[in-house]
Design an enzyme around this catalytic site. Structure first.
Site, short mmCIF file in Angstrom:
data_model
loop_
_atom_site.label_atom_id
_atom_site.label_comp_id
_atom_site.label_asym_id
_atom_site.label_seq_id
_atom_site.Cartn_x
_atom_site.Cartn_y
_atom_site.Cartn_z
N TYR A 1 -32.83 42.74 9.25
CA TYR A 1 -31.97 41.57 9.04
C TYR A 1 -32.83 40.32 8.89
O TYR A 1 -33.79 40.16 9.64
CB TYR A 1 -31.04 41.37 10.25
CG TYR A 1 -29.62 41.76 9.95
CD1 TYR A 1 -28.91 41.13 8.93
CD2 TYR A 1 -28.98 42.78 10.67
CE1 TYR A 1 -27.62 41.50 8.62
CE2 TYR A 1 -27.68 43.15 10.37
CZ TYR A 1 -27.00 42.50 9.34
OH TYR A 1 -25.72 42.87 9.04
N GLU B 1 -31.23 36.87 7.98
CA GLU B 1 -30.38 35.75 7.54
C GLU B 1 -31.18 34.46 7.58
O GLU B 1 -31.99 34.24 8.50
CB GLU B 1 -29.15 35.64 8.45
CG GLU B 1 -28.14 36.74 8.18
CD GLU B 1 -26.94 36.69 9.12
OE1 GLU B 1 -26.87 35.78 9.95
OE2 GLU B 1 -26.11 37.61 9.01
N ASP C 1 -26.26 31.63 -17.90
CA ASP C 1 -26.28 32.97 -17.30
C ASP C 1 -27.06 33.85 -18.27
O ASP C 1 -26.57 34.24 -19.32
CB ASP C 1 -24.83 33.45 -17.15
CG ASP C 1 -24.74 34.88 -16.61
OD1 ASP C 1 -25.77 35.59 -16.62
OD2 ASP C 1 -23.65 35.28 -16.20
N THR D 1 -28.96 38.66 -13.65
CA THR D 1 -29.13 39.93 -12.95
C THR D 1 -30.59 40.32 -13.15
O THR D 1 -31.30 39.70 -13.95
CB THR D 1 -28.23 41.04 -13.53
OG1 THR D 1 -28.45 41.11 -14.94
CG2 THR D 1 -26.76 40.76 -13.25
N LYS E 1 -31.25 44.46 -16.16
CA LYS E 1 -30.95 44.72 -17.58
C LYS E 1 -32.28 44.67 -18.36
O LYS E 1 -33.15 45.49 -18.09
CB LYS E 1 -29.90 43.72 -18.07
CG LYS E 1 -28.58 43.86 -17.29
CD LYS E 1 -27.50 42.97 -17.86
CE LYS E 1 -26.17 43.21 -17.18
NZ LYS E 1 -25.87 42.27 -16.09
N ARG F 1 -31.11 46.75 -9.27
CA ARG F 1 -29.75 46.23 -9.48
C ARG F 1 -29.53 45.07 -8.52
O ARG F 1 -29.33 45.28 -7.33
CB ARG F 1 -28.77 47.37 -9.21
CG ARG F 1 -27.32 47.10 -9.48
CD ARG F 1 -26.59 48.40 -9.65
NE ARG F 1 -27.07 49.07 -10.83
CZ ARG F 1 -26.67 48.80 -12.09
NH1 ARG F 1 -25.74 47.90 -12.30
NH2 ARG F 1 -27.18 49.43 -13.12
#
Ligand code: DSN
Length: 428
Positions: free
Chosen positions: A67, A69, A213, A239, A242, A248
């Site tokens: 973790y 955060e 984008d 992203t 691609k 991903r």
């Protein structure tokens, strides 16, 4: 699609899944079947690619246990020494590769990256102006069924009916008339170069912020083969799986003045702990994309796509906008096969082990689940090493499949030829 694979590939699959096989043979068999499917089919889905083994190894790393955060140096958990290092590495590489002031590498996906931008600078009910989904935009650019169209007042520009290119006059007219707070450019099914500088001018003229984008074209931007939005846009989102060929996931970038708002929108605004194994894989992919060979890869994606376009055009197909400048093209089946739907064409092609997706084409009368178009992209086949000769051959098979109206014996024959190419060009 359960064809056999060569012994060396079968051994590789077994080695990759051996621990899963001990614990969960059923899951291991599904993983192996997917790897055989990927190996034995030619993937023309424009938004997919094959991540390198280095990227995949990072996604399987011990960072999945941790973790973290917060941000590097400012965590809400202890034990984050190496979490900080890997995240800072990814941040620095993203900024350098895309030339932005600031990068947040925690968004789980492109949608979350876009959402973070909206949450950073918009209030519910604010006006946004993005590209129509049916003209090539994206769900998160204001579609009514998506959060972006439900929370904000969303307006859409599209393409010009004659040129089938983005209608920049319409963008300007709408921007000046409606004074959106945010203009969104970037697309998921648009085969031409996007003029980010022109979008920047319109945004400044109407007093809007601009978000680019670049999910689809990030690899081409990184390779210097598409103009960069870094100067024109206040925000750049992407992203990473691609054309960029990473894991991903997503990245949100911005000009310095929005850095704090963007970071706070990601955490605690939208997400809890970052997926550090994905962050690590993004760092690896960004390093790969910064290498000279990645530029050559990008060039080959475009060359292959243009070869595919030329071959289909020579066989009488209508391609939206008449061709392509990038990694994808859109066949408009209405021109010469008005009775064949995108759904049918994609089904037939899949039976011949050629994987594509049906896609709405501009001004499509058919619903999105049926469509009159097929979207083809070359990032994945180029990663396999196919060149223009093989791509032209592939265009011929696509034509044979569609023009045969899905004739079963023809599909079986094409499938055998596809399997031969797949064996000669294994996935990495
Ligand atoms: N779903 C992606 C695509 O296929 O283009 C966009 O996010």
């Amino acid at each position: 699609m359960s064809e056999e694979v060569s012994t060396s590939i079968a051994e590789r699959i077994a080695a990759w899944t051996d621990e899963v096989a001990k614990v969960d043979p059923l899951a291991a068999e599904i993983l192996a079947a997917e790897e055989r499917r990927e190996q034995n089919s030619l993937n023309l889905i424009a938004s997919e690619n094959y991540a390198s083994r280095a990227v995949r190894q990072a996604t399987a790393s011990v960072l999945t246990n941790k973790y973290a955060e917060g941000l590097p140096g400012k965590r809400f958990y202890h034990g984050c020494e190496w979490a900080d290092s890997i995240e800072q590495l990814a941040i620095d590489r993203a900024k350098k590769l895309f030339g932005t002031d600031h990068a947040n590498v925690q968004p789980h996906a492109g949608s979350q990256a876009n959402m973070a931008v909206y949450f950073a600078v918009l209030k519910p009910g604010d006006t946004i102006l993005g590209m129509n989904l049916s003209h090539g935009g994206h769900l998160t650019h204001g579609l009514g069924a998506n959060f972006s169209g439900r929370i904000y007042k969303s307006l859409h520009y599209g393409i010009n009916r004659t040129t089938e290119r983005i209608d920049m006059d319409q963008v300007r007219e709408m921007a000046l008339k409606h004074r959106p707070k945010l203009i969104i450019c970037g697309a998921s099914a648009y085969p031409r170069e996007i003029d980010f500088a022109a979008f920047g001018e319109i945004s400044r003229e109407c007093g809007a912020m601009l978000m680019a984008d670049i999910a689809h074209i990030a690899g081409l931007v990184a390779a210097g083969l598409h103009n960069s939005p870094a100067q024109a846009a206040d925000f750049v989102t992407t992203t990473t799986h691609k054309t960029l060929r990473g894991p991903r996931s997503g990245i949100a970038m911005c000009k310095a003045q929005y850095a704090k708002a963007l970071d706070s929108a990601v955490f605690p605004g939208l997400q809890g702990g970052p997926l550090l194994q994905q962050v690590a894989a993004k760092a690896v992919a960004l390093a790969e994309a910064n290498r000279p060979e990645f530029k050559q890869y990008g060039r080959s994606i475009i060359d292959n796509c243009q070869a595919l376009a030329e071959e289909l055009l020579s066989r009488g197909y209508h391609l939206v906008s008449g061709g392509t400048d990038n990694h994808l093209l859109l066949i408009d089946l209405r021109a010469n096969y008005p009775d064949i739907t995108g759904q049918q064409a994609a089904d037939w092609l899949e039976r011949a082990n050629i994987v594509v997706n049906k896609n709405s084409i501009p001004f499509d009368q058919r619903p999105a689940a049926v469509t009159s178009g097929v979207r083809l992209g070359t990032p994945a086949i180029t990663t396999r090493g196919l060149g223009q000769d093989q791509t032209r051959q592939l265009a011929g098979w696509i034509d044979e499949v569609i023009s045969s109206n899905g004739d079963e014996s023809l599909l079986a024959r094409v499938k055998q030829q596809v399997l031969q190419i797949c064996e000669a060009f294994p996935i990495p």
